[in-house]
Design an enzyme around this catalytic site. Structure first.
Site, PDB file in Angstrom:
ATOM      1  CG  PHE A 125      -2.802   0.060  -8.611  1.00  0.00           C
ATOM      2  CD1 PHE A 125      -4.312  -0.526  -8.437  1.00  0.00           C
ATOM      3  CD2 PHE A 125      -2.150   0.514  -7.765  1.00  0.00           C
ATOM      4  CE1 PHE A 125      -4.941   0.976  -7.618  1.00  0.00           C
ATOM      5  CE2 PHE A 125      -2.756   1.646  -6.753  1.00  0.00           C
ATOM      6  CZ  PHE A 125      -4.363   1.709  -6.563  1.00  0.00           C
ATOM      7  CE  LYS A 157      -8.317   1.833   4.739  1.00  0.00           C
ATOM      8  NZ  LYS A 157      -8.527   3.347   3.893  1.00  0.00           N
ATOM      9  CE  LYS A 169      -3.929   2.098   2.263  1.00  0.00           C
ATOM     10  NZ  LYS A 169      -3.443   3.554   1.974  1.00  0.00           N
TER      11      LYS A 169
HETATM   12  P1  ATP Z   1      -6.009   5.834   3.638  1.00  0.00           P
HETATM   13  O1  ATP Z   1      -5.686   6.968   3.908  1.00  0.00           O
HETATM   14  O2  ATP Z   1      -5.523   4.836   4.185  1.00  0.00           O
HETATM   15  O3  ATP Z   1      -4.992   6.340   2.055  1.00  0.00           O
HETATM   16  P2  ATP Z   1      -7.610   6.086   1.417  1.00  0.00           P
HETATM   17  O4  ATP Z   1      -8.783   6.737   1.834  1.00  0.00           O
HETATM   18  O5  ATP Z   1      -6.748   7.165   0.628  1.00  0.00           O
HETATM   19  O6  ATP Z   1      -7.334   5.732   2.538  1.00  0.00           O
HETATM   20  P3  ATP Z   1      -8.402   3.675   0.601  1.00  0.00           P
HETATM   21  O7  ATP Z   1      -9.383   3.323  -0.443  1.00  0.00           O
HETATM   22  O8  ATP Z   1      -8.852   3.419   2.183  1.00  0.00           O
HETATM   23  O9  ATP Z   1      -8.025   5.617   0.626  1.00  0.00           O
HETATM   24  O10 ATP Z   1      -7.159   2.840   0.634  1.00  0.00           O
HETATM   25  C1  ATP Z   1      -6.563   2.687  -0.835  1.00  0.00           C
HETATM   26  C2  ATP Z   1      -5.864   4.102  -1.150  1.00  0.00           C
HETATM   27  O11 ATP Z   1      -4.729   3.445  -1.147  1.00  0.00           O
HETATM   28  C3  ATP Z   1      -6.206   3.758  -2.362  1.00  0.00           C
HETATM   29  O12 ATP Z   1      -7.238   4.766  -2.902  1.00  0.00           O
HETATM   30  C4  ATP Z   1      -5.031   4.620  -3.422  1.00  0.00           C
HETATM   31  O13 ATP Z   1      -4.778   6.206  -3.833  1.00  0.00           O
HETATM   32  C5  ATP Z   1      -4.173   3.921  -2.168  1.00  0.00           C
HETATM   33  N1  ATP Z   1      -3.067   3.227  -2.590  1.00  0.00           N
HETATM   34  C6  ATP Z   1      -1.737   2.265  -2.328  1.00  0.00           C
HETATM   35  N2  ATP Z   1      -1.282   1.435  -3.443  1.00  0.00           N
HETATM   36  C7  ATP Z   1      -2.517   0.254  -3.385  1.00  0.00           C
HETATM   37  C8  ATP Z   1      -2.019  -0.813  -3.847  1.00  0.00           C
HETATM   38  N3  ATP Z   1      -1.301  -1.363  -4.829  1.00  0.00           N
HETATM   39  N4  ATP Z   1      -4.053  -1.277  -4.444  1.00  0.00           N
HETATM   40  C9  ATP Z   1      -4.398  -0.483  -4.331  1.00  0.00           C
HETATM   41  N5  ATP Z   1      -4.052   1.147  -3.934  1.00  0.00           N
HETATM   42  C10 ATP Z   1      -3.383   1.523  -3.139  1.00  0.00           C
END
Ligand code: ATP
Length: 588
Positions: free
Chosen positions: A343, A426, A252
């Site tokens: 990804f 996540k 991530k």
């Molecule tokens: P956080 O603040 O925990 O990053 P968020 O609300 O920004 O959460 P989420 O959808 O909850 O976003 O978590 C997924 C996010 O992680 C994606 O929107 C992307 O920006 C990021 N990300 C990083 N690496 C990856 C990956 N390998 N696959 C998918 N998403 C990824």
């Protein structure tokens, strides 16, 4: 279609405190709109002229608007300014002064929607020398033919301050009801919207071609797809169970989500909020042209800064400094190069891949990607072995990422555009203790400050997003974590969003001193989540007559890049509460 029809509905929407009533008015409006005008109505009602990815804003300044009002009403500019000081709303000022105007124009032509929209378009397109004068004269021309109520909304639209509180999702609901009703319609319309991010296009498609045309909507080059988002869980056992025992576990990366559209030599980069951010990353544009071996492709990834000396991943803040800067980009590229870790592939050479299972999409990505220093593929393992995944998690954290995103790989693992679902989960290190993870909440009310905080706000009423009902449910009063500077700017910051009654999309039992339109998102951390009869978040979900509240909430930061519908959902908070209970039980 007469513009009056729109103005009358806007007035009713503005006065209502009920979300369902708001939808009823929208349905009424949609039914009264001819097919060819529905796109324009959709944009105007949601407070825009075009979809957000076009990046065109009306941006008429207050002063310019005052001049136009003065010309149209015949009152001197000083009088307009004086009235504005009292009303605090140039829309109201235009309405009042037009009503007072002694003689109405002899050849007063009723305004049509097409004329209002067309003139606003001209205003948005006026550039260069003479632009100011052109804008004033276009706006004054419209106002001269407007009746007072119409003038109120024309001025607010010109200033980009319509703020009816009609979100795209609310409008989609109304479209579904107006054109058929039922869950099936709602889902198909929402998917079409999530694939195109264009409310006007979706409205026009259903009005002209019905539900069949909506089902045919596919991803296209140049229209951003709403990104799929991830749920969260704190233990790997639960994650594996949810994903059917096996998953693709990926690093991530902690950076900026970027969706890249590539077609020959054209490359467009979209942010998580579907803004066109191409000009901020000329290095990625060049690199993608070399790395992507396909005529046409849409790929999804995370952009992370790297230390040019060590190759180590750097904190995300370094990239955010680059956002919004128009100058010196070349220099910054050298200083802080970025890597885009891809990804997913959503579209390749005319084929929409969003309904294909994840590993097929990933294979398609690998097939068209020639990795370069700057464009790489996200690290992943496919495994059903929790020990192996745990070791991979530690490696990910060690290499400077936040942890893992574990993805479903079964036949149903499609790309869920615009959804935060259980296909992606996540797993971040921080979930291991209580509420060390932050939540993103929306300010829906403010309490007047006392003592040291007199003149500012003492606290904000904060809410989580409830996507099921498209409303915001309150979860805490936030009064800590603000610096003196934050406090000083709060009233100014929130002034444009104050309204004199509860906004229809807010669900609250507490009555603040000022209601706020749900617009601003703030990141908040608390000590724990508790049951509370005062808050509506998760009401009755855990206990009858009780909702959930965040105890001792503190501000972490303002999240300017988030829209309110991006906020943490009620379901997530209910889930966090349940997990917290489990942890407490297992410890005692
Ligand atoms: P956080 O603040 O925990 O990053 P968020 O609300 O920004 O959460 P989420 O959808 O909850 O976003 O978590 C997924 C996010 O992680 C994606 O929107 C992307 O920006 C990021 N990300 C990083 N690496 C990856 C990956 N390998 N696959 C998918 N998403 C990824």
């Amino acid at each position: 279609m007469l513009f009056k029809v729109l103005a009358d509905v806007f007035e009713k929407i503005e006065a209502t405190t009920k979300r369902l009533e708001m939808t009823d008015y929208l349905v009424e409006l949609i039914k009264a709109t001819p097919k060819e005008s529905i796109g324009k109505v959709a944009y105007l009602t949601t407070g825009t002229l075009y979809p957000p990815f076009m990046g065109i804003e009306l941006g008429v300044a207050d002063k310019l608007c005052q001049k136009a009002i003065s010309i149209a009403t015949g009152f001197r500019e000083e009088i307009v300014e004086e009235d504005y000081k009292k009303s605090g709303d140039l829309g109201k000022t235009a309405e009042d002064l037009l009503a007072k105007k002694a003689i109405r124009t002899l050849f007063h032509r009723p305004l049509t929607l097409d004329r209002v929209y067309g003139t606003l378009e001209k205003i948005s397109q006026a550039y260069g020398s003479g632009a100011q004068e052109a804008k004033i004269s276009h706006l004054a021309g419209l106002l001269s033919d407007a009746d007072p109520k119409e003038a109120r909304y024309i001025v607010r639209m010109a200033l980009s301050k319509l703020r009816l509180g009609v979100a795209d999702m609310t409008f989609l609901d109304a479209l579904a009801i107006a054109f058929g009703g039922g869950k099936e319609y709602r889902e198909a319309i929402e998917r079409a919207y999530n694939l195109t991010s264009d409310i006007g296009y979706v409205a026009e498609t259903i009005a002209k071609g019905g539900i069949d045309a909506i089902r045919q909507v596919k991803v296209t080059f140049g229209r951003p797809i709403k990104p799929q988002l991830a749920e969260r869980l704190s233990s790997l056992e639960e994650i594996l169970e949810k994903l059917g025992g096996k998953c693709s576990a990926e690093y991530k990366y902690d950076g900026l989500r970027i969706q890249a559209h590539i077609q020959g030599s054209s490359v467009i980069l979209f942010s998580r909020r579907q803004e066109n951010i191409t000009s901020q990353f000329p290095d990625l544009v060049d690199a993608l042209q070399n790395a992507i071996r396909a005529k046409e492709a849409i790929v999804d990834g995370e952009c992370v800064p790297v230390d040019p000396n060590t190759g180590d991943l750097l904190p995300f803040q370094v990239v955010s400094q680059r956002r919004g800067r128009k100058y010196d980009i070349e220099k910054m590229i050298g200083e802080i190069p970025v890597v885009l870790f891809l990804f997913d592939a959503l579209y390749v050479n005319g084929e929409d891949l969003t309904l294909k299972p994840y590993l097929e999409r990933r294979k398609a990505l690998e097939a068209i990607l020639q990795e370069t220093e700057c464009i790489r593929i996200a690290e992943k393992i496919v495994s059903d072995d929790s020990k192996e995944i745990e070791a991979f998690f530690h490696k990910a954290v060690q290499e400077g990422t936040e942890g893992l995103v574990c993805k479903a790989i079964g036949p149903n693992s499609l790309y869920e555009a615009g959804k935060r679902g259980w296909l992606w989960i996540k797993w971040k290190r921080s979930y291991r203790s209580e509420m060390v993870d932050t939540v993103d909440l929306v300010a829906v009310g403010a309490f007047a400050g006392r003592g040291r905080r007199a003149g500012s706000y003492g606290a904000l009423l904060m809410a989580a997003y409830n996507p099921k009902d498209d409303v915001f449910d309150t979860v805490c009063k936030l009064g800590s974590g603000f610096t003196d500077e934050d406090l000083a700017r709060l009233p100014e910051l929130f002034k444009p969003f104050i309204i004199d009654h509860k906004p229809p999309r807010v669900n609250a039992l507490i009555k603040p001193d000022f209601w706020l339109q749900p617009v601003k998102v703030l990141e908040v951390i608390g000590d724990e989540i508790t049951l509370s009869p005062l808050h509506t978040c998760g009401f009755n979900a855990i206990r009858q007559g009780s909702g959930l509240a965040i105890r001792f909430p503190r501000l972490v930061k303002f999240r300017e890049e988030r829209v309110p519908e991006d906020a943490t959902t009620v379901e997530e908070i209910v889930d966090m509460y349940r997990r917290q209970l489990k942890r407490v039980e297992s410890e005692t």
